[in-house]
Each structure stands twice: as C-alpha cells, then as structure tokens.
Design an enzyme around this catalytic site. Structure first.
Site, PDB file in Angstrom:
ATOM      1  CG  ASP A  43      -1.818   1.200   1.312  1.00 49.49           C
ATOM      2  OD1 ASP A  43      -2.966   1.053   0.868  1.00 49.49           O
ATOM      3  OD2 ASP A  43      -1.393   2.271   1.787  1.00 49.49           O
ATOM      4  CE  LYS A  55      -3.915   4.570   0.723  1.00 47.86           C
ATOM      5  NZ  LYS A  55      -2.500   4.500   1.099  1.00 47.86           N
ATOM      6  CG  HIS A 104      -5.159   9.585   0.478  1.00 46.94           C
ATOM      7  ND1 HIS A 104      -3.827   9.566   0.176  1.00 46.94           N
ATOM      8  CD2 HIS A 104      -5.264   9.108   1.745  1.00 46.94           C
ATOM      9  CE1 HIS A 104      -3.144   9.107   1.220  1.00 46.94           C
ATOM     10  NE2 HIS A 104      -3.991   8.827   2.183  1.00 46.94           N
TER      11      HIS A 104
END
Ligand code: NAP
Length: 278
Positions: A44, A78, A111
């Site tokens: 991530d 993101k 985000h």
C-alpha cells in the site's frame, strides 16, 4: 495468505505492507523487497507519501529475487486531494504509475472525501473512467463515512470495492462497518497498530501472553478475524516477518470481544468531516 473477494469478484490479499512515513530512499526499497521475499503479496502506498519511486524499485527487486510475476502482487496507490476533479484523475494516475514503474494498479483509492461533495462526486467519475477504460483493476475510497458513501452511491454508477479507514481497538467503527457489510463494500484498516501505541495496551498485552504471540500479531489477527484487510507498516525486517505470521493461530470469541470492548472512538488521524488536505 488469505484473500478477501470484492463484489466484482476480484480478490485482495488480506494483509499488506503499509508505507506511510517511509522516506523515498534505500530503506523503503529494502522494506518492500523484504516484504515480497517474506511472502507479502500486497503493498500500500500513496502519491502523497512521496515514496512511489522507491516502493516501485522495491517491487521490481522483490519480483526479480523471488521469480514472481507482477500479476502475483496486489499494489494500491491513492489519488491526493490536490488532484481532485474528473479531468485530473487520469494524469494523476499516470504519474503514480510512472513513479512506481508499473503499467497498472490493482487498486486506486480516493484518499479522502474532502469537504466539497460536488467535487467528491466529480472526482469519483474520473475514477470510474479509469475503471471503465481497463486502466485499473479496482477502484475504491478511503476515509469515507456513512454520509459520504450514501451521497456517492446515490449519484454514481460504479460502487467502490473498498473503504480504507482508520481502524484499531480504540476506534472500531461498528456502525460504519455494518453499513459497509450491507453495501458489500470491503473494509480495510489503516494505522492498525495505532502507530505502535496500541501495542502498549494492557488487554492487548494480556491476550498476547495468553496465546504466546506478540501484541502486533494479536492486533493483526483481530483484523483478520473481523474480515478487515490490514496493512501494518514496518521497515524492520523482523517485524515485517512477524506481522505476516498470523495464520497459525486464532483468537477465541472471548478474546475478540475483549479487544472490541476497548473502543473509545479515539482517532490518531484527522476526522474526515474536517479534513481538506491542507
Ligand atoms: N488512507 C489513509 O488516510 C491512511 C492514513 C494512514 C496510514 N495509511 C496506510 O496504513 C499503513 C499503516 O498505518 P501507519 O503506518 O500509520 O501505522 P501502523 O501500521 O499502525 O504502525 C506503524 C508503526 O508500528 C511499528 N511496528 C510495526 N510492526 C511492529 C511490530 N511487530 N512490533 C512493534 N512495532 C511495530 C512501526 O515501526 P518500524 O517501521 O520502525 O518497524 C511503526 O512505527 C500506512 O503505512 C499506510 O500505508 C493510510
């Protein structure tokens, strides 16, 4: 590695490596590479972490040293608030891909919801464009409350597959998680270790000593037991390994309940209703 399955049929490894506050340097590259070598298949990152280049290099080195293929990994990034607006999404996505050295992402997230509902919806339409044009495997959101999701679902055609939210035993979001379950939107936790603070909690320590595991493993397992995707961050090789080593034990119903009862609705990050990104 266990997986969750989204409403669109795609799968995601339930544990991934977080990379927030990891600088764009060799430590970042080494952590990502070590994670892949240790069995992680999910990483991530985010444009705003300013480390996509080194995350990408760690991915490339991890693939080279393990002989895995890109398709064996699940990579998330993101879209930051400064790039919101339907017309900006494709360029921001392309910039992240270029930095990561990848030609697609498995998951691209908005985000934060931001403070402007019309802009939030418009931006999501840009995310839908990426998905409809087969540029990205899955699209989702982060830090959305029930109100944000209700507004979104009422006005768009493609539902997010996932909502990445701050989640740990001091902030269990029971109402929001029920809503996500009803909508068949996967929950994912950020700062699962409360940036290491939750590891000092007496109940967490007690459960850890009852089962002979570490506090971090207890918390990560608690996420897995709740079916929540979890992305603990570490740059320490032994902790990277420890955090994935949670599939040879279970928590009892009583232990899960004791951890659930620690909830204080306490955040360490911003409140999505107030956060504009500035
Ligand atoms: N969507 C969002 O708005 C959002 C916001 C925040 C975070 N995130 C994502 O969620 C990820 C995780 O959250 P986070 O980075 O805030 O914090 P976290 O994962 O809750 O905690 C990370 C901290 O815990 C330490 N740690 C990790 N494993 C440990 C272990 N086994 N024993 C003891 N200490 C341990 C790490 O130290 P070392 O690294 O020194 O080992 C680091 O200081 C982020 O990295 C990011 O990918 C998303």
């Amino acid at each position: 590695m266990e997986h969750v399955t989204f409403y669109n049929g795609n799968e995601m490894p339930i544990i991934g490596l977080g990379t927030f506050r990891v600088e764009n340097n060799d430590e970042c590259k080494a952590a990502v590479k070590h994670a892949i070598e240790s069995g992680y298949r999910h990483i991530d990152t985010a444009m705003v972490y300013e480390n996509e280049e080194m995350v990408g290099q760690g991915i490339a080195e991890g693939l080279a040293s393990t002989g895995l293929n890109r398709s064996d990994l699940f990579i998330t990034s993101k879209l930051w608030l400064a790039d919101y607006g339907r017309v900006n999404v494709a360029d921001a996505y392309e910039t992240s891909l270029n930095k990561l050295g990848l030609d697609y992402l498995d998951l691209y997230l908005m985000h934060w919801p931001g403070l402007d509902e019309a802009l939030m919806i418009d931006t999501w339409q840009g995310m839908e464009d990426l998905y409809k044009n087969d540029k990205v495997k899955n699209i989702g959101v982060s830090n959305f409350n029930t109100e944000h999701l209700e507004a979104l679902l009422a006005q768009v055609s493609i539902k997010p597959v996932i909502n990445q939210i701050e989640f740990h035993p001091y902030l269990t979001h029971s109402q929001l998680r029920r809503y996500l379950e009803v909508q068949n939107i996967q929950a994912e936790s950020w700062s699962p270790l409360m940036n290491a603070q939750i590891l000092e909690d007496a109940t967490v320590k007690a459960v850890a000593s009852e089962i002979g595991k570490t506090p971090a493993q207890v918390i990560i397992r608690w996420n897995v037991e709740h079916g929540v995707v979890v992305i603990p961050k570490s740059v320490t090789p032994s902790r990277i390994e420890e955090n994935l080593n949670v599939f040879d034990f279970v928590l009892t119903k009583g232990q899960i309940e004791r951890l659930d009862q620690l909830n204080e609705d306490k955040r360490i990050g911003p409140d999505p209703l107030e956060f504009s990104g500035n």
